[in-house]
Design an enzyme around this catalytic site. Sequence first.
Site, short mmCIF file in Angstrom:
data_model
loop_
_atom_site.label_atom_id
_atom_site.label_comp_id
_atom_site.label_asym_id
_atom_site.label_seq_id
_atom_site.Cartn_x
_atom_site.Cartn_y
_atom_site.Cartn_z
N HIS A 1 47.20 35.25 47.70
CA HIS A 1 46.87 36.18 48.79
C HIS A 1 47.83 35.98 49.97
CE1 HIS A 1 43.38 37.20 46.63
NE2 HIS A 1 42.44 36.65 47.35
N CYS B 1 38.01 32.71 49.57
CA CYS B 1 39.44 32.37 49.48
C CYS B 1 40.26 32.93 50.66
CB CYS B 1 40.01 32.82 48.15
SG CYS B 1 39.63 34.52 47.73
N1 NAP Z 1 39.47 34.24 41.56
C1 NAP Z 1 39.49 33.66 42.75
O1 NAP Z 1 40.53 33.55 43.41
C2 NAP Z 1 38.26 33.09 43.34
C3 NAP Z 1 38.37 32.41 44.55
C4 NAP Z 1 37.23 31.88 45.11
C5 NAP Z 1 36.03 32.03 44.47
N2 NAP Z 1 35.95 32.70 43.30
C6 NAP Z 1 34.63 32.83 42.68
O2 NAP Z 1 34.63 32.10 41.45
C7 NAP Z 1 33.82 32.77 40.50
C8 NAP Z 1 34.62 33.05 39.25
O3 NAP Z 1 35.77 33.77 39.57
P1 NAP Z 1 36.96 34.00 38.55
O4 NAP Z 1 37.99 34.72 39.34
O5 NAP Z 1 37.34 32.75 37.83
O6 NAP Z 1 36.27 35.04 37.53
P2 NAP Z 1 36.61 35.34 36.00
O7 NAP Z 1 38.04 35.10 35.69
O8 NAP Z 1 36.06 36.68 35.75
O9 NAP Z 1 35.74 34.26 35.19
C9 NAP Z 1 34.34 34.31 35.18
C10 NAP Z 1 33.81 33.09 34.43
O10 NAP Z 1 32.39 33.10 34.51
C11 NAP Z 1 31.85 33.02 33.20
N3 NAP Z 1 30.58 33.73 33.15
C12 NAP Z 1 30.34 35.01 33.45
N4 NAP Z 1 29.01 35.30 33.24
C13 NAP Z 1 28.44 34.16 32.83
C14 NAP Z 1 27.12 33.81 32.45
N5 NAP Z 1 26.12 34.68 32.48
N6 NAP Z 1 26.88 32.53 32.07
C15 NAP Z 1 27.87 31.63 32.03
N7 NAP Z 1 29.15 31.90 32.37
C16 NAP Z 1 29.42 33.16 32.76
C17 NAP Z 1 32.88 33.67 32.32
O11 NAP Z 1 32.67 33.24 30.99
P3 NAP Z 1 33.09 34.19 29.74
O12 NAP Z 1 34.57 34.08 29.61
O13 NAP Z 1 32.33 33.57 28.62
O14 NAP Z 1 32.63 35.58 30.09
C18 NAP Z 1 34.15 33.09 32.95
O15 NAP Z 1 34.34 31.76 32.52
C19 NAP Z 1 33.28 34.02 41.21
O16 NAP Z 1 32.03 33.69 41.77
C20 NAP Z 1 34.28 34.24 42.30
O17 NAP Z 1 33.74 34.93 43.39
C21 NAP Z 1 37.03 33.24 42.72
#
Ligand code: NAP
Length: 348
Positions: free
Chosen positions: A244, A130
Site C-alpha cells: 500500500h 494495514c
Molecule cells: N491481506 C492483507 O493485507 C491483510 C492485512 C491485515 C489484515 N488482514 C486480515 O486477515 C484476514 C485474512 O486476509 P487474507 O488477505 O489473508 O485473506 P485470504 O487470502 O482470502 O485468505 C483467507 C484465509 O481464511 C481461510 N478461511 C476462510 N473462511 C474460513 C473458515 N470458515 N474457516 C477457516 N478458515 C477460513 C481461508 O482458507 P481456505 O483457503 O480454506 O478458504 C484462507 O486461508 C482478514 O481478516 C483480513 O481482513 C489482511
Amino acid sequence: MTNDPFVAIAGVTGAVGAEFIATMDRRGFRVGKLKALASARSAGKTVDFRGEKIVIEELTENAFEGVDIALFSAGSGVSRWFSPIAVKAGAVVIDNSSAFRMDPNVPLVIPEINGNRIREHKGILAVPNCSAITALVPLWPIHQNNRIKRLIISTYQAASGAGAAAMRELVESTRASLNGQVFAPKVMPHPYAFNLFNHNTAVDPETGYNEEETKVINETHKIFEDGKIAIGVTCVRVPVLRAHSQAITFECEKPITENEVRAILARAPGVKIVDDRAKNYFPMPVDASGQDDVLVGRIRKDLSDPTGHSISMFVSADQLLKGAALNAIQIAECLINRKLLSAKKKAA
Ligand SMILES: NC(=O)c1ccc[n+]([C@@H]2O[C@H](COP(=O)([O-])OP(=O)(O)OC[C@H]3O[C@@H](n4cnc5c(N)ncnc54)[C@H](OP(=O)(O)O)[C@@H]3O)[C@@H](O)[C@H]2O)c1
C-alpha cells in the site's frame, strides 16, 4: 519435549497466512510445533514449514488443544467465533481481523508504538488495520516530538490487501484486458485492470466514509491514545499487486520543518527514508514489497499552510508484512521475550 511454543495459524492458505510462515522463517522464530488451519476446502492439502510438509486441518472448535499462540487471519467472522474458544483452550490469540480492534479490553498493538500494552492482554491481542499501521509507524515519532493535531491521508491500496483471490483477479483481469477479452469481476466490485475505485468496503450512507477510512480514524485515536486528532481519510484501491502507498499531510501544534521530520524519521524504528529529489526516487510499492520497513519520502513543507506547522510526505509499505504478518510475529516475539505467554497459560 521443547519449550518452544506450539503455534496454530488459522487461515494458513491465505495471503497473510503464507506470510506468517515466511516471516517466522526469516526471523528465526522458534516453533515447537505448528498446526495449519483453514476451511474445509483446504483440509488435507499441505503447507511447507522448515522442510516439513504440514497437513492442513479444518478449523474446528477442538483445534486449539495444547496451542500456546494462535495466529488468526481468516476473516473477522471466524475470529469472532473461534478466538474465545482458543483462549479458553489456553492459547493467546493474535488476531489480524477487525473483530476485536476497538474492544476496550483488547490491546491494539504496533510494537514500535505501544508494545507496552501487550502485557495487558486478556488472551486476545489485535493487529491494527494495514492502512493504519502504514501511516502510524512514521507518524508516531513525529507526534511524540510535536503533537500532530490534524491529519489527512489518501491511500493507494494494493490488491493483496483484499487477499489472495483479489491478487488473482488483478492478474487475470489485466491479462484479459490486454488480450481484448471481457472479464467479469468476481472479487472486486468494479473492473480492476487499468482502473481504480473507492475502497471495496461498505460506505456509510450518512457520512460517505467507507469502513476502511473509519477504521483508520478510530484505530489512530486508540493507538495514539489521543482522540482529539482531527483526521480525514480517503481510501482507494489501485491496480498494484502488493504494498500500500499513502499521501499524508499532517499539521503539528508547533512549527515544524522538513529537516526536523527527516532527522526524527532517520532514527525511527521500522522506517526507511527514500527521498532522492535529484533522481526523482521516492517510495514505490515495488520497492516496499518484501520489505519490513515503511518507506517514507517526498518529505516537504505543505504549501497550503503558510504558518509552517504542516508537512506532506508519501509512504509505501508491504501491508502483508508490517501491515499484518510481521506485526503479528513481532507481538508474538514480545509475548515470548517478556514471558507473557506462560503466565497467561497458567492463569487460564
Ligand atoms: N491481506 C492483507 O493485507 C491483510 C492485512 C491485515 C489484515 N488482514 C486480515 O486477515 C484476514 C485474512 O486476509 P487474507 O488477505 O489473508 O485473506 P485470504 O487470502 O482470502 O485468505 C483467507 C484465509 O481464511 C481461510 N478461511 C476462510 N473462511 C474460513 C473458515 N470458515 N474457516 C477457516 N478458515 C477460513 C481461508 O482458507 P481456505 O483457503 O480454506 O478458504 C484462507 O486461508 C482478514 O481478516 C483480513 O481482513 C489482511
